[in-house]
Design a protein around this motif. Structure first.
Motif, short mmCIF file in Angstrom:
data_model
loop_
_atom_site.label_atom_id
_atom_site.label_comp_id
_atom_site.label_asym_id
_atom_site.label_seq_id
_atom_site.Cartn_x
_atom_site.Cartn_y
_atom_site.Cartn_z
N MET A 1 -27.07 -21.75 -23.53
CA MET A 1 -27.75 -21.74 -24.84
C MET A 1 -27.05 -22.93 -25.80
O MET A 1 -28.18 -23.56 -26.38
N GLY A 2 -25.96 -23.02 -25.62
CA GLY A 2 -25.50 -24.06 -26.58
C GLY A 2 -25.96 -25.56 -26.08
O GLY A 2 -25.87 -26.67 -26.70
N LYS A 3 -26.17 -25.83 -24.62
CA LYS A 3 -26.81 -27.04 -24.09
C LYS A 3 -28.20 -27.00 -24.17
O LYS A 3 -28.69 -27.96 -23.80
N GLY A 4 -28.83 -26.08 -25.00
CA GLY A 4 -30.12 -26.11 -25.10
C GLY A 4 -31.22 -25.54 -24.00
O GLY A 4 -32.40 -25.75 -24.18
N VAL A 5 -30.85 -24.56 -23.21
CA VAL A 5 -31.47 -23.91 -22.05
C VAL A 5 -32.29 -22.92 -22.84
O VAL A 5 -31.69 -22.10 -23.63
N THR A 6 -33.67 -22.64 -22.61
CA THR A 6 -34.50 -21.84 -23.23
C THR A 6 -35.17 -21.11 -22.07
O THR A 6 -35.67 -20.11 -22.35
N GLU A 7 -35.04 -21.57 -20.92
CA GLU A 7 -35.85 -20.90 -19.55
C GLU A 7 -34.91 -20.52 -18.59
O GLU A 7 -33.98 -21.43 -18.11
N TYR A 8 -35.04 -19.34 -18.27
CA TYR A 8 -34.01 -18.84 -17.27
C TYR A 8 -35.01 -17.94 -16.03
O TYR A 8 -35.87 -17.36 -16.32
N GLU A 9 -35.06 -18.60 -14.99
CA GLU A 9 -35.55 -18.15 -13.76
C GLU A 9 -34.73 -17.54 -12.92
O GLU A 9 -33.67 -18.27 -12.16
N GLU A 10 -34.70 -16.36 -12.56
CA GLU A 10 -34.01 -15.35 -11.60
C GLU A 10 -34.52 -15.33 -10.15
O GLU A 10 -35.87 -15.16 -9.97
N ILE A 11 -33.79 -15.56 -9.17
CA ILE A 11 -34.09 -15.73 -7.81
C ILE A 11 -34.11 -14.38 -7.21
O ILE A 11 -32.84 -13.72 -7.20
N GLY A 12 -35.29 -13.57 -6.83
CA GLY A 12 -35.17 -12.37 -6.16
C GLY A 12 -34.78 -11.08 -6.75
O GLY A 12 -34.68 -10.18 -6.10
N SER A 13 -34.72 -11.13 -7.99
CA SER A 13 -34.34 -10.02 -8.84
C SER A 13 -34.72 -10.07 -10.41
O SER A 13 -35.13 -10.97 -10.74
N VAL A 14 -34.44 -8.79 -11.11
CA VAL A 14 -34.56 -8.93 -12.30
C VAL A 14 -33.32 -8.53 -13.18
O VAL A 14 -33.63 -8.08 -14.40
N ILE A 15 -32.18 -8.20 -12.43
CA ILE A 15 -31.02 -7.67 -12.94
C ILE A 15 -30.49 -8.68 -14.07
O ILE A 15 -30.07 -8.37 -15.33
N LEU A 16 -30.47 -9.89 -13.59
CA LEU A 16 -29.75 -10.79 -14.31
C LEU A 16 -30.72 -11.38 -15.71
O LEU A 16 -30.30 -11.45 -16.86
N THR A 17 -32.01 -11.34 -15.34
CA THR A 17 -32.87 -11.53 -16.58
C THR A 17 -32.71 -10.26 -17.66
O THR A 17 -32.85 -11.00 -18.91
N LYS A 18 -32.62 -9.26 -17.38
CA LYS A 18 -32.37 -8.18 -18.34
C LYS A 18 -30.96 -8.48 -19.38
O LYS A 18 -30.94 -8.36 -20.63
N MET A 19 -30.01 -8.87 -18.57
CA MET A 19 -28.70 -9.33 -19.20
C MET A 19 -29.00 -10.59 -20.09
O MET A 19 -28.54 -10.74 -21.20
N VAL A 20 -29.65 -11.52 -19.57
CA VAL A 20 -29.76 -12.82 -20.34
C VAL A 20 -30.74 -12.54 -21.68
O VAL A 20 -30.31 -13.08 -22.64
N ASN A 21 -31.79 -11.60 -21.57
CA ASN A 21 -32.45 -11.07 -22.66
C ASN A 21 -31.47 -10.54 -23.80
O ASN A 21 -31.71 -10.96 -25.11
N GLU A 22 -30.52 -9.64 -23.49
CA GLU A 22 -29.70 -9.01 -24.37
C GLU A 22 -28.95 -10.29 -25.13
O GLU A 22 -28.48 -10.23 -26.15
N ILE A 23 -28.24 -11.00 -24.22
CA ILE A 23 -27.30 -11.98 -24.46
C ILE A 23 -28.17 -12.96 -25.63
O ILE A 23 -27.63 -13.17 -26.69
N THR A 24 -29.18 -13.51 -25.23
CA THR A 24 -29.70 -14.48 -25.97
C THR A 24 -30.36 -13.88 -27.44
O THR A 24 -30.39 -14.68 -28.54
N GLU A 25 -30.57 -12.46 -27.41
CA GLU A 25 -30.92 -11.75 -28.76
C GLU A 25 -30.02 -11.42 -29.46
O GLU A 25 -30.06 -11.39 -30.81
N ASN A 26 -28.57 -11.41 -28.94
CA ASN A 26 -27.64 -10.98 -29.83
C ASN A 26 -26.36 -11.95 -29.83
O ASN A 26 -25.47 -11.35 -30.63
N CYS A 27 -26.40 -13.12 -29.34
CA CYS A 27 -25.13 -13.71 -29.27
C CYS A 27 -25.47 -14.99 -29.89
O CYS A 27 -26.79 -15.69 -29.79
N THR A 28 -24.64 -15.81 -30.24
CA THR A 28 -24.80 -17.17 -30.69
C THR A 28 -24.41 -18.35 -29.60
O THR A 28 -23.85 -17.90 -28.59
#
Length: 762
Positions: free
Chosen positions: A252-279
Motif C-alpha cells: 500500500m505504501g508503494k502505491g499498489v492498488t490491484e491484487y491478483e491471487e493465483i488459484g484461490s481467494v483466501i488471500l484476497t479476502k485477507m487483503v480486503n480486510e487489511i486495505t480497508e482497516n490499515c494505513t
C-alpha cells in the motif's frame, strides 16, 4: 500498481490442477521424477489421502501454483510478487530467482523437514489485534506460545507446545474469544522450528540463486528481498512469524492498488480486510547520494577517482546528527506536548518505540495524574527508548513548578519540554543543575535535557545563556544543589536545544517561521562566540509543520530538528474524544481562529483554536471584549448577561461563582476568592475563565449535544495534512498513527530533497 499473490498451505484441495497437467506435460513428468510419485494422481485423485500431509501438500501446491501462473502470465508484468508462507517460493520462481526444478526440490525438502517436526500445535484467534493477543498470552503465563501468522488485523495464528495450545483454546472459548485449533503436526513459524530452519539453511547452500527481476516482499521482514539474502530469509521463514498484514501495508505504501491471487481467494479476502482497516507502511528506502570530493582547485566532481556512490537513508540524516545521538533517535523529529494528556502516554510510547521522541502533555494535569502517566510510559519503554515530559510555566502559581520538578526527578525523567516561559525560573535551573556532573576528561555531562520552546529572541537568549547566578546562589543556599553543580553551571547553557515556535495550535505569538528562525540562528552564533561552549547549541523549528513540504523547508533553512503538534492530535493515540477527532479530520487550512487563552485571560494572550463547526472562538472573544469594556458583572447590560447564561454558560452567574469558590478552596487558592470579592473586575475575570475550563471539558468528554462550545486547540498545519492525505487510508483519523505520520513526513521530505538535488544537477 499491481501485485500477484500466491497462496500457501491450506489452499490445497482434491482435484486441483486437473486442467493444467496436460498443458504442462513435460513439467509434470519432471516433477513426478523428482518427487518419486505420480504428482498428477496425488492432486487430482488423492487415492491414499496424502494431499493434506505437509510433505505432500507443499510440493503439490507449489507445482499447481506455478502452472496456474504460467497459464495466466500472458498479460502485463506485475510490479511485485508476494506469497503466503509456501507461496513465497512461487513468488520467487515468478521473479526468476530459480528454475521450476530448483524450486520444487526446495519445497520438497522444506515439506519433509516441517513434517518431521512434532510435539506442537497451532490455533487461529479471530477478532483480536496482535497487541491484544500478546497481552493475553503474557497475562495467562503462556510464555511458550509464539505469534506464527499475522494474517489480518484481526486474524492471528499462534503456535506452541500442544498442551499449551489445548489449554489456551479451552480458556479462550470459556471467555467467548473466538479461537480455532488448526490440524497441523507441528508449531510452524515458531521458535520450535529452529532445528528445521538450521538444517534447511545448510541445504539451501547447495543451490545458486539469481537476482530478482521483479521485487518480492519477504514474509519475515515485510520488506523487499535485498540482493543476496534469499538463503537467509528462506531459512528464517520456517521459524519466524508470517508478517502478512505488514506485507500488504508495505505494498500500500508503494502505491499498489490491484491484487491478483493465483488459484484461490483466501488471500484476497485477507487483503480486503487489511486495505480497508490499515494505513500504508513506508519503510526507509535507500536513496543514492553521490559523494562529492573537491579537487585541489575547489571544483567538485561527483565521481572523483571512480568513487562509488554511497547508499544512505536520507530521511534519517536530516537535521542534526548530534541531536539524534544525544536523544537516541532515528530521526531528528519530535512530537511536541499537547495539554491535558492529548499527547498521551500511548502516543509517547508508540513514538519512542519507532525512533521518534514524544512529550507527555501535562498542561492542566494534576501531579497525581502526571505521576500515573509517567509510570505508564516507563512500564512500556524498558529498553532506553526516548521520551519526555512537558514542563509548562505556571504563571499563577510559580511555587507549584518546584513540586512538579521534584516529581520528575523522583522518577528519573531526563528530557523535558519547557514551554510558555518568559524568564528563567528556579525550578528549571534546579532541574538542569541536578543533572550536571564532571566527566573523566573534565568535560561537563548534562544528564537533564531541556528542549526550550520559544517564540521570541529575548527568551531564546535566556535559555542559551548559563543559569542566572542569582538563582544558582539561592539554590546553593537552600542546599538544593552542591558547589560543584554551581561551578559546572557556568560552563553550559540552560538548554542546548532551542525550539523556535512559529504560529501554532494552542498558545501562540503568531510568529513567522522564516523571520524567527534566522533571527534566533544568528543569536545562537553570537552566544556561541561569547561563551565558547564545548558543544554546539541546536535550533529546531515548530509551528505549521504538517506535510513533507513544510519539513523540507525547515531543514533547508538549517533547522537541526523539527517538532510537530496539531497533526498528532487527530490520531488513534491522541488523548481526546472521538467527537473532536471527527471534527478535526475534515478541516482545511482556513478553518482555525484565535481566541483568548483561559489561563492568561486578563493579559490577552492568544490561542489558536478550531473555528469550523463550533462557536467557541467567537464567544471567547466576546467575553474578552466585555471584560475590557466593563469593570464588573453588574455593569454588563441585563440582556447580555441573560444571553451569556442561556447560550454560553447554560447556568446562572451565581451558580458559576459558587463553583469557582469551591474550586479555589479545594486547590488552596482562597486568596483568589478574597481578591475577587474585593475587586469586582477580578470576580468577572474568574467567572469568564470558568467558561474556558467548561469548554475544555466538553471537548474532552465529547459532549456532542453541546458541540458549539467545544474549545479545541489546533493549528492550520492539520488542515494542510488533511489535504495531503485526502484519498488515502489516512484520510480517516481511525487509520492515523503518530509514528506512521512521522515516517511519512520524513521520508517524503527526503524524496523532495532528492528530487530537488536532481533538478539542480540537471
Amino acid at each position: 500498481m499491481k501485485a500477484v499473490m500466491f497462496p500457501g498451505q491450506g489452499s490445497q484441495y482434491k482435484g486441483m490442477g486437473k486442467d493444467l497437467f496436460n498443458q504442462f506435460r513435460e513439467e509434470t513428468i519432471l516433477a513426478s521424477e523428482i518427487l518419486g510419485y505420480d504428482l498428477e494422481e496425488l492432486c487430482v485423485k488423492d487415492p491414499e489421502r496424502q494431499l493434506g500431509k505437509t510433505q505432500f501438500t507443499q510440493p503439490a501446491l507449489y507445482t499447481v501454483n506455478a502452472f496456474t501462473h504460467y497459464a495466466n502470465s500472458s498479460g502485463s508484468k506485475p510490479d511485485f510478487f508476494i506469497g503466503h508462507s509456501l507461496g513465497e517460493y512461487n513468488a520467487l520462481l515468478a521473479a526468476e530467482a530459480f528454475s521450476f526444478e530448483t524450486g520444487l526440490k526446495l519445497v520438497q525438502k522444506r515439506g519433509a523437514l516441517m513434517a518431521a517436526a512434532s510435539g506442537g500445535g497451532m490455533a487461529a484467534v479471530l477478532g483480536l489485534k496482535v497487541d491484544a493477543v500478546q497481552k493475553l498470552l503474557a497475562e495467562g503465563g503462556y510464555s511458550d506460545i509464539d505469534i506464527a501468522n499475522i494474517n489480518t488485523p484481526t486474524q492471528i495464528v499462534i503456535a506452541g507446545p500442544q498442551d499449551s495450545i489445548d489449554r489456551i483454546v479451552q480458556e479462550f472459548e470459556e471467555r467467548k474469544i473466538k479461537i480455532f485449533p488448526l490440524f497441523v503436526s507441528a508449531p510452524f513459524h515458531s521458535r520450535y522450528m529452529k532445528p528445521a530452519a538450521t538444517e534447511f539453511k545448510e541445504y539451501l547452500h547447495n543451490f545458486n540463486f539469481s537476482a530478482l527481476q521483479t521485487p518480492v516482499i519477504a514474509n519475515v521482514t515485510a520488506k523487499p528481498y535485498p540482493d543476496g539474502q534469499i538463503i537467509e530469509l528462506l531459512a528464517q521463514q520456517i521459524e519466524s512469524s508470517v508478517q502478512w498484514t505488514d506485507t500488504i501495508r508495505t505494498l500500500m505504501g508503494k502505491g499498489v492498488t490491484e491484487y491478483e491471487e493465483i488459484g484461490s481467494v483466501i488471500l484476497t479476502k485477507m487483503v480486503n480486510e487489511i486495505t480497508e482497516n490499515c494505513t500504508p507502511l513506508i519503510h526507509e528506502e535507500e536513496i543514492v547520494i553521490e559523494t562529492a570530493k573537491p579537487h585541489v582547485n575547489g571544483s567538485v566532481n561527483g565521481k572523483v577517482n571512480g568513487e562509488a556512490s554511497k547508499k544512505e537513508c536520507l530521511s534519517t540524516r536530516l537535521g542534526s546528527h548530534e541531536f539524534r545521538k544525544d536523544y537516541g533517535l532515528k530521526y531528528a523529529y519530535v512530537a511536541g506536548s499537547m495539554y491535558r494528556g492529548i499527547a498521551s502516554p500511548q502516543l509517547v510510547v508508540r513514538l519512542g518505540k519507532t525512533g521518534f521522541m514524544g512529550f507527555l502533555g501535562t498542561g492542566g494535569m494534576p501531579l497525581a495524574e502526571i505521576e500515573k502517566n509517567i509510570i505508564k510510559i516507563q512500564e512500556e519503554l524498558t529498553n532506553g527508548e526516548p521520551y519526555g515530559v512537558n514542563f509548562l510555566h505556571n504563571l499563577n502559581d510559580p511555587a507549584s513548578e518546584m513540586k512538579a520538578i521534584e516529581l520528575l526527578l523522583l522518577y528519573g525523567v531526563t528530557n523535558i519540554e519547557a514551554s510558555a516561559y518568559m524568564q528563567m525560573m528556579p525550578a528549571l535551573v534546579y532541574y538542569r543543575l541536578k543533572g550536571l556532573q564532571k566527566g573523566s576528561n573534565g568535560e561537563v555531562i548534562c544528564k537533564h535535557n531541556i528542549i526550550a520552546k520559544v517564540s521570541r529572541p529575548e527568551v531564546a537568549e535566556v535559555f542559551m545563556r548559563p543559569a542566572p547566578e542569582k538563582i544558582v546562589r539561592h539554590l546553593l543556599e537552600e542546599e538544593l544543589i552542591t558547589a560543584e553543580h554551581a561551578a559546572l553551571s557556568k560552563k553550559v547553557p540552560m538548554s542546548y536545544d532551542i525550539c523556535v515556535e512559529a504560529d501554532s495550535g494552542g498558545h501562540t505569538d503568531r510568529g513567522i517561521a522564516m523571520v524567527l528562525l534566522p533571527s534566533i540562528q544568528r543569536l545562537r552564533a553570537d552566544i556561541m562566540t561569547e561563551y565558547g561552549y564545548d558543544k554546539g547549541i541546536r535550533v529546531g523549528l515548530a509551528g505549521g509543520i504538517g506535510t513533507p513540504q513544510a519539513a523540507t523547508c525547515a531543514y533547508i533553512m538549517g533547522a537541526d530538528f523539527i517538532v510537530t503538534g496539531s497533526v498528532n492530535q487527530c490520531t488513534v493515540e491522541a488523548g481526546t474524544s472521538d467527537a473532536v477527532k471527527d471534527l478535526l479530520q475534515d478541516i482545511n487550512v482556513q478553518d482555525t481562529d484565535y481566541a483568548p487563552a483561559g489561563d492568561m485571560f486578563e493579559i490577552g494572550a492568544k490561542v489558536q483554536v478550531l473555528r469550523r463547526g463550533v462557536l467557541f472562538a467567537a464567544r471567547a472573544n466576546k467575553l474578552y471584549a466585555l471584560y475590557n469594556q466593563y469593570n464588573s458583572l453588574d455593569e454588563i447590560p441585563e440582556k447580555t448577561l441573560t444571553q451569556l447564561e442561556k447560550t454560553y454558560f447554560e447556568k446562572s452567574i451565581s451558580e458559576i461563582w459558587n463553583e469557582v469558590r469551591e474550586y479555589c478552596r479545594n486547590v488552596g487558592a482562597e486568596a483568589e476568592i478574597t481578591k475577587a470579592e474585593q475587586n469586582p473586575k477580578n470576580k468577572m475575570a474568574l467567572v469568564f475563565r470558568w467558561y474556558f475550563g467548561y469548554t475544555n471539558r466538553l471537548a474532552f468528554e465529547g459532549n456532542i449535544e453541546n458541540k458549539a462550545n467545544f474549545q479545541i486547540h489546533t493549528g492550520s498545519a492539520l488542515g494542510a495534512f488533511n489535504q495531503w492525505v485526502k484519498g488515502t487510508p489516512m484520510e480517516s483519523w481511525k487509520k492515523r498513527h503518530v509514528d506512521e505520520i512521522g515516517v511519512n513526513i520524513m521520508v517524503g521530505a527526503a524524496k523532495l530533497l532528492e528530487n530537488t538535488a536532481l533538478m539542480v544537477n540537471n
